[in-house]
Design a protein around this motif. Structure first.
Motif, PDB file in Angstrom:
ATOM      1  N   ALA A 271      14.458  -6.601 -10.282  1.00 58.22           N
ATOM      2  CA  ALA A 271      13.930  -7.970 -10.245  1.00 58.22           C
ATOM      3  C   ALA A 271      13.719  -8.445  -8.814  1.00 58.22           C
ATOM      4  O   ALA A 271      12.662  -9.003  -8.480  1.00 58.22           O
ATOM      5  N   LEU A 272      14.725  -8.227  -7.956  1.00 61.19           N
ATOM      6  CA  LEU A 272      14.601  -8.657  -6.565  1.00 61.19           C
ATOM      7  C   LEU A 272      13.462  -7.931  -5.863  1.00 61.19           C
ATOM      8  O   LEU A 272      12.663  -8.548  -5.147  1.00 61.19           O
ATOM      9  N   SER A 273      13.360  -6.629  -6.079  1.00 60.45           N
ATOM     10  CA  SER A 273      12.300  -5.850  -5.436  1.00 60.45           C
ATOM     11  C   SER A 273      10.909  -6.304  -5.893  1.00 60.45           C
ATOM     12  O   SER A 273       9.987  -6.424  -5.085  1.00 60.45           O
ATOM     13  N   LEU A 274      10.772  -6.579  -7.171  1.00 63.68           N
ATOM     14  CA  LEU A 274       9.461  -6.986  -7.704  1.00 63.68           C
ATOM     15  C   LEU A 274       9.068  -8.378  -7.231  1.00 63.68           C
ATOM     16  O   LEU A 274       7.883  -8.658  -7.018  1.00 63.68           O
ATOM     17  N   LEU A 275      10.052  -9.271  -7.080  1.00 59.96           N
ATOM     18  CA  LEU A 275       9.752 -10.594  -6.529  1.00 59.96           C
ATOM     19  C   LEU A 275       9.227 -10.470  -5.098  1.00 59.96           C
ATOM     20  O   LEU A 275       8.253 -11.138  -4.714  1.00 59.96           O
ATOM     21  N   LEU A 276       9.854  -9.607  -4.315  1.00 61.52           N
ATOM     22  CA  LEU A 276       9.396  -9.379  -2.949  1.00 61.52           C
ATOM     23  C   LEU A 276       8.067  -8.630  -2.929  1.00 61.52           C
ATOM     24  O   LEU A 276       7.287  -8.758  -1.987  1.00 61.52           O
ATOM     25  N   ALA A 277       7.797  -7.861  -3.989  1.00 59.15           N
ATOM     26  CA  ALA A 277       6.522  -7.145  -4.075  1.00 59.15           C
ATOM     27  C   ALA A 277       5.341  -8.106  -4.155  1.00 59.15           C
ATOM     28  O   ALA A 277       4.258  -7.822  -3.622  1.00 59.15           O
ATOM     29  N   VAL A 278       5.556  -9.222  -4.828  1.00 62.92           N
ATOM     30  CA  VAL A 278       4.483 -10.222  -4.922  1.00 62.92           C
ATOM     31  C   VAL A 278       4.094 -10.702  -3.526  1.00 62.92           C
ATOM     32  O   VAL A 278       2.908 -10.783  -3.175  1.00 62.92           O
ATOM     33  N   GLY A 279       5.093 -10.999  -2.695  1.00 71.08           N
ATOM     34  CA  GLY A 279       4.817 -11.428  -1.330  1.00 71.08           C
ATOM     35  C   GLY A 279       4.156 -10.342  -0.509  1.00 71.08           C
ATOM     36  O   GLY A 279       3.249 -10.613   0.293  1.00 71.08           O
ATOM     37  N   SER A 280       4.583  -9.088  -0.701  1.00 73.43           N
ATOM     38  CA  SER A 280       3.988  -7.990   0.069  1.00 73.43           C
ATOM     39  C   SER A 280       2.529  -7.760  -0.320  1.00 73.43           C
ATOM     40  O   SER A 280       1.706  -7.400   0.519  1.00 73.43           O
ATOM     41  N   LEU A 281       2.195  -7.977  -1.600  1.00 71.87           N
ATOM     42  CA  LEU A 281       0.808  -7.846  -2.040  1.00 71.87           C
ATOM     43  C   LEU A 281      -0.079  -8.915  -1.400  1.00 71.87           C
ATOM     44  O   LEU A 281      -1.212  -8.645  -0.996  1.00 71.87           O
ATOM     45  N   VAL A 282       0.450 -10.130  -1.313  1.00 67.37           N
ATOM     46  CA  VAL A 282      -0.287 -11.206  -0.654  1.00 67.37           C
ATOM     47  C   VAL A 282      -0.535 -10.846   0.810  1.00 67.37           C
ATOM     48  O   VAL A 282      -1.638 -11.005   1.343  1.00 67.37           O
ATOM     49  N   GLY A 283       0.519 -10.336   1.468  1.00 67.07           N
ATOM     50  CA  GLY A 283       0.380  -9.973   2.870  1.00 67.07           C
ATOM     51  C   GLY A 283      -0.600  -8.835   3.097  1.00 67.07           C
ATOM     52  O   GLY A 283      -1.438  -8.890   4.004  1.00 67.07           O
ATOM     53  N   TYR A 284      -0.526  -7.802   2.236  1.00 62.98           N
ATOM     54  CA  TYR A 284      -1.408  -6.648   2.434  1.00 62.98           C
ATOM     55  C   TYR A 284      -2.867  -6.987   2.138  1.00 62.98           C
ATOM     56  O   TYR A 284      -3.776  -6.433   2.772  1.00 62.98           O
ATOM     57  N   SER A 285      -3.090  -7.887   1.208  1.00 64.13           N
ATOM     58  CA  SER A 285      -4.474  -8.268   0.888  1.00 64.13           C
ATOM     59  C   SER A 285      -5.164  -8.948   2.059  1.00 64.13           C
ATOM     60  O   SER A 285      -6.394  -8.996   2.118  1.00 64.13           O
ATOM     61  N   ARG A 286      -4.371  -9.464   2.991  1.00 66.30           N
ATOM     62  CA  ARG A 286      -4.923 -10.152   4.165  1.00 66.30           C
ATOM     63  C   ARG A 286      -4.734  -9.337   5.445  1.00 66.30           C
ATOM     64  O   ARG A 286      -4.754  -9.875   6.551  1.00 66.30           O
ATOM     65  N   SER A 287      -4.547  -8.032   5.281  1.00 70.40           N
ATOM     66  CA  SER A 287      -4.356  -7.160   6.437  1.00 70.40           C
ATOM     67  C   SER A 287      -5.609  -7.141   7.310  1.00 70.40           C
ATOM     68  O   SER A 287      -6.734  -7.021   6.809  1.00 70.40           O
ATOM     69  N   PRO A 288      -5.443  -7.272   8.639  1.00 73.05           N
ATOM     70  CA  PRO A 288      -6.606  -7.214   9.534  1.00 73.05           C
ATOM     71  C   PRO A 288      -7.118  -5.786   9.671  1.00 73.05           C
ATOM     72  O   PRO A 288      -6.483  -4.830   9.220  1.00 73.05           O
ATOM     73  N   ASN A 289      -8.248  -5.642  10.339  1.00 73.07           N
ATOM     74  CA  ASN A 289      -8.863  -4.331  10.551  1.00 73.07           C
ATOM     75  C   ASN A 289      -8.160  -3.626  11.710  1.00 73.07           C
ATOM     76  O   ASN A 289      -8.741  -3.338  12.751  1.00 73.07           O
ATOM     77  N   ASP A 290      -6.875  -3.348  11.498  1.00 69.60           N
ATOM     78  CA  ASP A 290      -6.053  -2.690  12.503  1.00 69.60           C
ATOM     79  C   ASP A 290      -5.191  -1.656  11.790  1.00 69.60           C
ATOM     80  O   ASP A 290      -4.417  -1.996  10.891  1.00 69.60           O
ATOM     81  N   LYS A 291      -5.295  -0.400  12.167  1.00 67.67           N
ATOM     82  CA  LYS A 291      -4.648   0.677  11.441  1.00 67.67           C
ATOM     83  C   LYS A 291      -3.127   0.594  11.506  1.00 67.67           C
ATOM     84  O   LYS A 291      -2.440   0.887  10.516  1.00 67.67           O
ATOM     85  N   SER A 292      -2.570   0.198  12.635  1.00 71.22           N
ATOM     86  CA  SER A 292      -1.118   0.119  12.771  1.00 71.22           C
ATOM     87  C   SER A 292      -0.529  -0.965  11.877  1.00 71.22           C
ATOM     88  O   SER A 292       0.454  -0.741  11.151  1.00 71.22           O
ATOM     89  N   ILE A 293      -1.142  -2.151  11.907  1.00 69.85           N
ATOM     90  CA  ILE A 293      -0.661  -3.256  11.068  1.00 69.85           C
ATOM     91  C   ILE A 293      -0.853  -2.917   9.598  1.00 69.85           C
ATOM     92  O   ILE A 293       0.023  -3.175   8.755  1.00 69.85           O
ATOM     93  N   ASN A 294      -1.994  -2.316   9.275  1.00 69.84           N
ATOM     94  CA  ASN A 294      -2.275  -1.938   7.892  1.00 69.84           C
ATOM     95  C   ASN A 294      -1.250  -0.932   7.381  1.00 69.84           C
ATOM     96  O   ASN A 294      -0.756  -1.045   6.247  1.00 69.84           O
ATOM     97  N   ALA A 295      -0.904   0.041   8.209  1.00 69.45           N
ATOM     98  CA  ALA A 295       0.078   1.057   7.813  1.00 69.45           C
ATOM     99  C   ALA A 295       1.445   0.427   7.574  1.00 69.45           C
ATOM    100  O   ALA A 295       2.155   0.785   6.620  1.00 69.45           O
ATOM    101  N   LEU A 296       1.835  -0.524   8.430  1.00 69.30           N
ATOM    102  CA  LEU A 296       3.126  -1.193   8.274  1.00 69.30           C
ATOM    103  C   LEU A 296       3.179  -1.990   6.970  1.00 69.30           C
ATOM    104  O   LEU A 296       4.132  -1.887   6.188  1.00 69.30           O
ATOM    105  N   LEU A 297       2.147  -2.805   6.733  1.00 69.26           N
ATOM    106  CA  LEU A 297       2.094  -3.600   5.507  1.00 69.26           C
ATOM    107  C   LEU A 297       2.009  -2.707   4.274  1.00 69.26           C
ATOM    108  O   LEU A 297       2.570  -3.021   3.219  1.00 69.26           O
ATOM    109  N   MET A 298       1.322  -1.576   4.413  1.00 66.18           N
ATOM    110  CA  MET A 298       1.200  -0.626   3.316  1.00 66.18           C
ATOM    111  C   MET A 298       2.554  -0.024   2.957  1.00 66.18           C
ATOM    112  O   MET A 298       2.902   0.115   1.775  1.00 66.18           O
ATOM    113  N   ALA A 299       3.340   0.325   3.977  1.00 65.60           N
ATOM    114  CA  ALA A 299       4.668   0.893   3.741  1.00 65.60           C
ATOM    115  C   ALA A 299       5.594  -0.125   3.075  1.00 65.60           C
ATOM    116  O   ALA A 299       6.369   0.216   2.172  1.00 65.60           O
TER     117      ALA A 299
END
Length: 494
Positions: A361-389
């Motif tokens: 439950a805790l992991s999935l709640l945090l997953a919602v926030g991570s999906l929001v963050g990754y959907s707004r990832s800039p065109n930068d490979k390092s930041i994208n890789a971090l948000l992806m992980a």
């Protein structure tokens, strides 16, 4: 708080023999190879799309259009992409149907034979799909669909068999961390498939299929001659005999609503303390086991999201950011790295708590926030890789837990104690239901992306992640209540 006996009695891994290590590695790499061949398809989608729409890339005026278009299947790259999504859906539907069948078959035949047959046969189908059709310049939508249906059915033999074998060798004590580490096999397979595909993609997409198919076929041969499906095969005691010495091991992580405070199980199919051989349970009986339906429905939503990243992440990176296909393949590895770490760490924590649902439950709640963050990832490979992980950590981790450790818990709860012939069936039900959700999702992803854009695809992922929490919410409430009661009891007794 009273920790599980596995942490009280020394190192968990000191209880394992070299046979456990060999079984762990063989099942780990067998499923990794199956996943590597699946990952190849998602990694070469851009190249396949170009091959199927050659007229769009014809820059020459020396040859007539008929020659350039003699093998084209689609008039535009958009229609080719939609067909690739359809192939994903076809594969997952056949894979889902196959899981329900393979689980039942695996509980009735030798698991080694079933797994080896599936690996070798699937590799031959992949060989025909990629290299043979390209070398013969034979492109046919009907043939591709039939081959991918067959591939889905054959690949479905993998997961129920390897989970059942692991369940036969590794008991409840420490299962979360062991299975959490072991379930990284899918992510390792994704990484292996991405590396193999990107290394030979310059020679043509067919060589990516050729390499993974050859390695998978060799793995199937090794499994046939080297895998031991249970300790009893070599005269060792089964895990149930070992767990009889451990009072805590009789307390399942999947419990009914009542009597959770009692140490002794309140139901059993044995009488008089004797362990009798029990025939494989039926499909209906497996569905009626506590926790099977809620976790199956939850996994249908979660696997939809997880497999959407699996199938579409390299394509999304190339399509949305304009990065080269080989670069996108390598960058997509970071999602799997996050899943490996997430599954292992969350499995370890769930072992310590002796409960799985609150960790999910805790992991999935945090997953919602991570999906929001990754959907707004800039065109930068390092930041994208971090948000992806980070996204892989909170989505891939729970997905690995449900498909491995929780499936093993469900297939070995007290209600069927003594019947190892329930493991593959229960695993097939959970993973099969998940694959149905994933199959529907792949078509919806291509449809949503084509009509509304990638941002709406992420909104769809957030909705499905929320539904995952909803389906297991009764289990979450029950297990959190139990943890609170246990803590109060410990405080009062202290």
């Amino acid at each position: 708080m009273a920790w599980p006996n596995v942490f009280q009695r020394g190192t968990l891994f000191s209880r394992f023999s070299h046979h456990h290590v060999v079984v762990f590695l063989l099942t780990f790499f067998s499923y990794s190879l199956l996943h590597a061949s699946r990952k190849t398809f998602s990694n070469v989608k851009v190249s396949i799309s170009k091959q199927w729409t050659p007229s769009a890339f014809n820059k020459s005026i020396r040859l007539p259009v008929e020659i350039w278009s003699s093998n084209h299947l689609f008039p535009s790259a958009e229609e080719a992409t939609l067909f690739l999504g359809t192939l994903d859906t076809i594969f997952l539907f056949s894979y889902a149907v196959g899981l329900f069948i393979s689980g039942i078959v695996g509980d009735r035949l030798n698991l080694r034979w079933v797994l080896s047959f599936g690996m070798c046969s699937s590799s031959l189908v992949v060989f025909v799909f990629g290299p043979v059709t390209e070398w013969l310049h034979f492109y046919n939508k009907g043939l591709y669909c039939c081959l991918w249906i067959g591939n889905g059915l054959l690949q479905s033999t993998g997961w129920p068999c390897v989970v059942a074998v692991m369940g036969n060798w590794f008991g409840k004590a420490g299962r979360g961390v062991v299975f959490g580490l072991w379930s990284a096999c899918a992510s390792v397979g994704n990484i292996l498939g991405a590396c193999l595909a990107s290394s030979v993609l310059q020679y043509g997409y067919e060589y990516a299929f050729l390499v993974t198919a050859a390695v998978q076929f060799a793995g199937g041969i090794i499994i046939f001659f080297g895998l031991l499906v249970s300790p009893e095969e070599i005269g060792l005691p089964g895990i149930e005999a070992e767990e009889n010495f451990d009072e805590d091991a009789h307390r399942p992580l999947i419990n009914g609503a009542e009597n959770e405070d009692e140490h002794e199980p309140n139901y059993s199919i044995q009488e008089g303390g004797t362990v009798a051989h029990v025939k494989a349970i039926s499909f209906y009986q497996a569905c009626c086991l506590p926790g099977v339906i809620p976790y199956s429905l939850a996994y249908a939503c979660l696997k939809l999201v997880n497999y959407s990243f699996f199938f579409w992440l390299p394509f999304y990176l190339s399509n949305n950011f304009g990065w080269k296909e080989a670069e996108a393949d390598k960058l997509s590895i970071w999602y799997d790295v996050g899943g490996i770490i997430g599954g292992t760490l969350q499995g370890f924590i769930s072992d310590m708590l002796q409960k799985r649902a609150p960790v999910l439950a805790l992991s999935l709640l945090l997953a919602v926030g991570s999906l929001v963050g990754y959907s707004r990832s800039p065109n930068d490979k390092s930041i994208n890789a971090l948000l992806m992980a980070v996204t892989g950590f909170f989505i891939g981790g729970p997905s690995n837990m449900i498909s491995s450790a929780i499936s093993a818990d469900l297939g070995r709860q007290e209600l069927i104690q003594g019947s190892s012939e329930a493991l593959a069936t229960v695993t097939g039900i959970v993973d099969g239901t998940g694959s149905i959700g994933a199959a529907v999702g792949q078509y919806l992803v291509s449809l949503i992306q084509d009509n509304l854009g990638w941002m709406w695809v992420f909104y769809f992922f957030i909705l499905m992640t929320s539904c995952t929490i909803l389906f297991i919410s009764p289990l979450i409430v029950r297990e959190i209540s139990y943890l609170m009661q246990r803590r109060q009891t410990h405080v009062l007794s202290g």
